[in-house]
Design a protein around this motif. Structure first.
Motif, short mmCIF file in Angstrom:
data_model
loop_
_atom_site.label_atom_id
_atom_site.label_comp_id
_atom_site.label_asym_id
_atom_site.label_seq_id
_atom_site.Cartn_x
_atom_site.Cartn_y
_atom_site.Cartn_z
N CYS A 70 0.93 -1.17 -0.01
CA CYS A 70 0.07 -0.05 0.15
C CYS A 70 1.01 1.25 0.09
N HIS A 78 3.59 -1.44 -8.94
CA HIS A 78 2.39 -0.84 -8.88
C HIS A 78 2.41 0.46 -7.78
N GLU A 79 2.93 0.31 -6.60
CA GLU A 79 3.08 1.30 -5.76
C GLU A 79 3.99 2.45 -6.25
N HIS A 102 1.94 4.82 -8.08
CA HIS A 102 1.04 5.60 -7.35
C HIS A 102 2.03 6.81 -6.82
N GLN A 151 -10.19 7.88 -8.96
CA GLN A 151 -9.57 6.71 -8.41
C GLN A 151 -9.35 5.56 -9.68
N TRP A 152 -10.12 5.40 -10.47
CA TRP A 152 -10.00 4.55 -11.78
C TRP A 152 -8.83 4.68 -12.44
N ASN A 157 -6.08 6.50 -11.28
CA ASN A 157 -5.10 6.19 -10.44
C ASN A 157 -4.51 4.56 -10.50
N GLU A 158 -5.53 3.91 -10.04
CA GLU A 158 -5.32 2.44 -10.03
C GLU A 158 -5.08 1.91 -11.37
N LEU A 186 -2.03 -0.37 -12.76
CA LEU A 186 -2.26 -1.73 -13.20
C LEU A 186 -1.27 -1.78 -14.71
N THR A 204 -12.21 6.67 -3.50
CA THR A 204 -11.41 5.66 -2.99
C THR A 204 -12.47 4.58 -2.33
N TYR A 229 -10.90 -3.05 -10.38
CA TYR A 229 -9.39 -3.06 -10.78
C TYR A 229 -9.59 -3.44 -12.49
#
Ligand SMILES: [Zn+2]
Length: 274
Positions: free
Chosen positions: A109, A134-135, A138, A156-157, A159-160, A164, A210, A225
């Motif tokens: 995280c 991944h981290e 971010h 958020q979609w 950022n994630e 990914l 989030t 995701y």
């Protein structure tokens, strides 16, 4: 100026204090350097700070160095350069991981603070290039836009979804790393990836915050995701890798995220006649 003194200044003081009170995990992250339970991982790139829990074996530490190198190279390739300065904290045991990552879910995280410091925490399953990349992704977005802009502007979609793209548990290198092989290898790629139930996807408009993204059961989060990964893959295929820093620069310069996102795609399609 009055507005600044009355609202902005108190907010700037209150936010860090509130964050520290709300999240004991964050306090621990800021003090990890003083903790006897952690040591600094030797043999990483200069300027990089990695704390490893003392429970980590020599083998785990060796593996971590290698996975971090792979992840870092991927980030540099994806973004063009690496600007993130996050402190990495590796906890091979779940009990320690939970002390540093709120909720203790997932393999890793990231915590970004309003004052600019950021921490990436890797748990028992986080000694892995996909998780670390991944981290780190971010963190690249965070360092380029800052806490406030990411909170206010970035759905958020996205950022994630972006994270990914460097996390091959959920996407394929063919999207941007080896695009030449994209056509003929599609079927192999699908087989390699995590199995998802092919439910109808969630609307992007329902994955802005989030809470919307992560608030739900395991099935919802996995579908969120996959929806994010599908959308950002689609966009990235159209705009190319250079679109990522281009979009970030546009938002940093004051453009609205949605406008910049669509504009880049439109321009690219017009140029290539698609
Ligand atoms: Zn993420």
């Amino acid at each position: 100026m009055r507005l600044l003194l009355r609202y902005v200044l108190p907010l700037l003081i209150a936010l860090p204090i509130a964050a520290l009170i709300l999240y004991p995990q964050l306090v621990r992250c800021t003090r990890v350097g003083q903790s006897d339970d952690f040591r600094v991982l030797a043999g990483v790139k200069q300027g990089e700070v990695v704390y490893v829990n003392r429970s980590a074996t020599a083998r785990q530490q060796d593996r971590f160095r290698g996975q971090l190198r792979t992840a870092r190279d991927r980030i540099r390739h994806f973004w063009g350069d690496q600007r993130g300065r996050a402190v990495l904290i590796y906890c091979p045991q779940q009990a320690d991981y939970e002390q540093y990552c709120v909720g203790g879910e997932g393999a890793g995280c990231s915590i970004g603070t309003p004052w600019g410091a950021s921490y990436l925490i890797l748990g028992p399953d986080g000694n892995d290039a996909d998780v670390i990349a991944h981290e780190l992704c971010h963190d690249e977005l965070f360092v380029r836009l800052g806490w406030w802009r990411v909170k206010r502007q970035i759905p958020q979609w996205f950022n994630e979804g972006l994270a990914l793209m460097v996390d091959y548990r959920f996407s394929s290198p063919a999207v941007w790393e080896q695009p030449d092989t994209a056509q003929d290898k599609t079927s192999d790629i699908e087989d390699d990836m995590m199995p998802f139930a092919r439910h109808p996807m969630i609307k992007l408009a329902d994955l802005e915050t989030t809470r919307e993204f992560f608030g739900g059961d395991y099935g919802h989060v996995m579908l969120a995701y996959q929806t994010a990964a599908d959308e950002v893959s689609r966009w990235l295929t159209a705009v190319g890798r250079a679109g990522v820093p281009a979009l970030t620069n546009a938002v940093a310069d004051g453009s609205e995220f949605g406008d910049a996102y669509r504009r880049l795609e439109r321009t690219k399609r017009r140029v290539s006649g698609k």
